[in-house]
Design a protein around this motif. Structure first.
Motif, short mmCIF file in Angstrom:
data_model
loop_
_atom_site.label_atom_id
_atom_site.label_comp_id
_atom_site.label_asym_id
_atom_site.label_seq_id
_atom_site.Cartn_x
_atom_site.Cartn_y
_atom_site.Cartn_z
N GLU A 13 0.81 -1.22 0.00
CA GLU A 13 0.00 0.00 0.00
C GLU A 13 0.84 1.27 0.00
N GLU A 29 0.50 10.52 -11.31
CA GLU A 29 -0.56 9.53 -11.09
C GLU A 29 -1.75 10.12 -10.36
N ILE A 30 -1.51 11.03 -9.40
CA ILE A 30 -2.61 11.55 -8.59
C ILE A 30 -3.03 12.95 -9.03
N ALA A 33 -6.71 14.06 -8.98
CA ALA A 33 -7.50 13.94 -7.75
C ALA A 33 -8.15 15.28 -7.40
N ALA A 58 -1.88 11.18 0.54
CA ALA A 58 -2.78 10.06 0.25
C ALA A 58 -3.99 10.56 -0.51
N THR A 59 -4.50 9.69 -1.37
CA THR A 59 -5.79 9.86 -2.03
C THR A 59 -6.58 8.59 -1.69
N PRO A 60 -7.81 8.46 -2.15
CA PRO A 60 -8.52 7.20 -1.90
C PRO A 60 -7.81 5.98 -2.48
N ASP A 61 -6.93 6.18 -3.47
CA ASP A 61 -6.34 5.05 -4.16
C ASP A 61 -4.81 4.95 -4.08
N ALA A 62 -4.16 5.93 -3.45
CA ALA A 62 -2.69 5.91 -3.44
C ALA A 62 -2.19 6.54 -2.14
N ARG A 168 -3.34 8.08 5.85
CA ARG A 168 -4.18 6.94 5.50
C ARG A 168 -5.58 7.11 6.10
N ARG A 172 -9.71 8.60 4.84
CA ARG A 172 -10.97 7.91 5.10
C ARG A 172 -11.96 8.80 5.85
#
Length: 396
Positions: A13, A29-30, A33, A58-62, A168, A172
């Motif tokens: 992760e 990649e992000i 976002a 962090a993003t929801p996916d990275a 992380r 959320r």
């Protein structure tokens, strides 16, 4: 296990990024976002300016831990932090904004501070990140690395996992906070607070007002305060120039003692308790010159310490007492901590008609400030109904 230079993967992760290529790839990649969760780790025990040691994103996916010590610059990340289309989600933003201004030349914008937001949701005033995570996710965070020296390399896997947890869980919790704000109709209430977080002036050193942060200033008066202002400003600039902690230049106790005694020669200066010999040798004449110059200022040029609440006499104190009750009433019906809305000093500022009174700004005015002002101006009348405070407008 430790993370060696050049590694890109801590776990399946978490990535550890310490190369320019890795940073460019991750930021690319992000880049699409709408928001990123953001945190920093730094040290400043031996410096004036904080030294950025790690940036967690962090993003929801990275999720990545970025190593600014190894990288030649943070160009790709800075572009993301300053992209107006990407909201930067932080918790207790002040220190992060200060160090990112220093490291990238600008304050990130726009910003969403979850500490400010959860106070508006009734979770208390200035709650910590761990408490927020416990409320929303029912998780107890590991506190085993709170004393980590983040400048040391290599970092251990456990340290990076600990640092990664700061974004992380933030990633959320953020959507949950947005949902709660939307359900309460308060999603747009924080725009002024968040805009203020990105004001660069909040994070710039202010040597001329450094004396206000010295506890001993409350024992000084008149020309003594002028001496303290001059000495504290000199110390601040020395610390900035040498990038050393202010206490390494002169301690607060020495500044206070110098201001009280106002020595006129090296012999009397040497008697100041706590003044080190090396400081006396290097800066003795400079300190004496600063004292002389400050003592020669006219009274009109002496700095003014905030004194007792101006214009708040016994009759006003009674009004402030009632206003505190109104504040608690408004806090209760809006399910918010009174301390998150205003302090007694804020109420006193309202009665002094100070134009920048926090209670008359943004959501605080909406929840309590205008109500208290309307009561003060006679537009609202206090009543008791069902053993509780009630408000009638225009006396009806």
């Amino acid at each position: 296990m430790t993370i060696e230079s050049g590694s890109l993967r801590v776990t399946d992760e978490i990535r550890f990024i310490d190369t320019a290529e890795g940073l460019a790839a991750f930021c690319g990649e992000i880049a699409g976002a709408q928001w990123i969760a953001l945190d920093t780790e730094f040290v400043r025990e031996k410096t004036y300016y904080p030294r950025l040691c790690l940036v967690q994103v962090a993003t929801p996916d990275a999720l990545a831990c970025i190593d600014p010590i190894a990288l030649p610059d943070l160009g790709p990340l800075a572009a993301l932090l300053h992209d107006p289309a990407v909201t930067k989600v932080v918790h207790a933003a002040h220190q992060d904004m200060e160090i990112l201004l220093q490291s990238t030349g600008r304050v990130p914008t726009p910003v969403f501070d979850t500490q400010v937001a959860v106070s508006l949701l009734g979770h208390g005033d200035q709650i910590g990140y761990a408490r927020m995570v416990q409320i929303y996710l029912d998780l107890e965070l590991d506190k085993g690395h709170t004393r980590t020296d983040w400048s040391q390399r290599p970092l251990e896997t456990a340290q990076l996992r600990y640092a990664a947890d700061d974004v992380r869980h933030l990633a959320r919790v953020y959507p949950m906070i947005l949902k709660d704000l939307e359900e309460k109709g308060r999603l747009d209430w924080l725009s002024e607070d968040f805009a203020a977080i990105s004001e660069e002036s909040r994070y710039l050193p202010d040597p001329d007002n450094a004396w206000r942060r010295i506890k001993g200033q409350k024992y000084l008066k008149g020309a003594q305060l002028a001496v303290l202002q001059a000495l504290a400003a000199w110390r601040e600039r020395q610390a900035m120039e040498k990038d050393l902690p202010k206490r390494w230049i002169l301690s607060d106790d020495v500044l206070t003692e110098l201001s009280q005694r106002s020595p006129t020669d090296l012999a009397s200066l040497a008697k100041v308790r706590g003044l080190e010999d090396k400081t006396l040798q290097r800066h003795g004449e400079t300190l004496l010159a600063l004292v002389r110059e400050a003592r020669s200022l006219p009274a009109s040029a002496w700095p003014a310490r905030p004194g007792p609440s101006r214009g708040i006499g016994p009759e006003h104190e009674e009004l402030v007492d009632v206003a505190m009750g109104l504040l608690r009433h408004q806090a209760r019906i809006n399910d918010i901590s009174p301390a998150a809305i205003a302090t007694r000093k804020d109420l006193e500022a309202l009665f002094r008609e100070e134009p920048d009174c926090a209670l008359l700004q943004g959501w605080r005015a909406r929840i309590a400030g205008r109500v208290i002002l309307d009561w003060y101006l006679g537009r609202l009348r206090l009543q008791v109904r069902d053993e509780r405070m009630a408000l009638d407008r225009d006396g009806s």
